[in-house]
Design a protein around this motif. Structure first.
Motif, short mmCIF file in Angstrom:
data_model
loop_
_atom_site.label_atom_id
_atom_site.label_comp_id
_atom_site.label_asym_id
_atom_site.label_seq_id
_atom_site.Cartn_x
_atom_site.Cartn_y
_atom_site.Cartn_z
N ARG A 214 0.67 -1.24 0.05
CA ARG A 214 0.01 0.10 0.11
C ARG A 214 0.61 1.30 -0.07
N ILE A 215 1.89 1.04 0.81
CA ILE A 215 2.87 2.49 0.57
C ILE A 215 3.33 2.68 -0.80
N GLY A 216 4.02 1.58 -1.57
CA GLY A 216 4.31 1.78 -2.63
C GLY A 216 3.18 2.06 -3.46
N GLY A 217 1.97 1.46 -3.43
CA GLY A 217 0.78 2.07 -4.24
C GLY A 217 0.63 3.29 -4.24
N ALA A 218 0.84 3.96 -2.92
CA ALA A 218 0.46 5.43 -2.78
C ALA A 218 1.53 6.06 -3.61
N ALA A 219 2.80 6.01 -3.70
CA ALA A 219 3.64 6.18 -4.59
C ALA A 219 3.48 6.30 -6.17
N GLN A 220 2.90 5.07 -6.44
CA GLN A 220 2.59 4.77 -7.89
C GLN A 220 1.45 5.77 -8.21
N GLN A 221 0.43 5.86 -7.28
CA GLN A 221 -0.53 6.90 -7.88
C GLN A 221 -0.32 8.36 -8.03
N ARG A 222 0.60 8.86 -7.03
CA ARG A 222 1.26 10.17 -7.01
C ARG A 222 1.78 10.26 -8.31
N TRP A 223 2.57 9.44 -8.96
CA TRP A 223 3.22 9.51 -10.08
C TRP A 223 2.74 9.17 -11.45
#
Length: 224
Positions: A214-223
């Motif tokens: 989920r932490i990685g997913g938040a970054a992915q959505q950000r970019w």
């Protein structure tokens, strides 16, 4: 950016890994009582995420000399450690999340406005000494949150660029600091309502809702 591009997670301590709010409030009230000053809950909540050098003028008024402020700060933190010494109030899932991030290949750090002795006590109670590579305390920086110094210094010591860091925070000042640092900001609504944290890239109700994915997913959505 995908989840593998998140190379580091910087955890705030108070309100994220440990439920320290009641003990901090009691220790500030004990100091305030000695000084003949009353503190309201709303006044206390307005200080979340900030350094004592900023909190003292907010609670006790401006114009106090630095030596007196330092003495008050040290006294307050000693009261705080007395209150939690026998049982550090760890949030459910705190140790597990730090260890999971470490196993996933993410470097882990503490970025806190707190006193170094408070942080050391909590890290030992959490049993995450092996997983935490870097600790940045309020004494390591010249400006507190929402200034990004605490997180930028953490990233520098980890050897990771800010864009590849995620920050786990609970306070609006901390979320602002993460954003000012150019990092992915994840909020845990443990102390503040969601609407006060809505600048974060991801908001969860409790720490146990988070995983490395989920932490990685938040970054992915950000970019994306």
């Amino acid at each position: 950016m995908n989840k593998s591009a998140i190379d580091a997670v910087l955890f705030d301590l108070d309100g994220v890994l440990i439920d320290s709010g009641p003990a901090h409030l009691e220790s500030w009230r004990r100091l305030a009582m000695e000084l003949g000053i009353a503190i309201t809950d709303d006044q206390f909540k307005s200080t979340f995420g900030r350094q004592n050098r900023d909190v003292i003028p907010m609670l006790f008024g401006p114009g106090n000399d630095p030596e007196r402020m330092h003495e008050w700060s040290e006294r307050k933190e000693a009261y705080y450690r007395e209150l939690i010494a026998d049982r550090v109030p760890i949030f459910v899932g705190a140790t597990g999340l730090v260890r999971a991030c470490h196993r996933a290949g993410m470097k882990c750090a503490i970025g806190s406005s707190g006193h170094p002795k408070n942080i050391a006590l909590a890290v030992a109670a959490l049993r995450i000494e092996t997983e935490i590579s870097v600790v940045v305390s309020g004494q390591d920086v010249s400006a507190g949150k929402p200034d990004p110094q605490v997180f930028l210094l953490g990233a520098e010591r980890l050897g990771v660029s800010a864009a590849r860091c995620a920050v786990i925070e609970d306070a609006p000042a901390g979320i602002a600091a993460a954003l000012n640092a150019g990092m992915t900001a994840i909020a845990v609504a443990s102390e503040h309502p969601r609407e006060h944290l809505n600048r974060a890239h991801l908001i969860v109700d409790r720490l146990s809702d988070l995983t490395p994915a989920r932490i990685g997913g938040a970054a992915q959505q950000r970019w994306s």
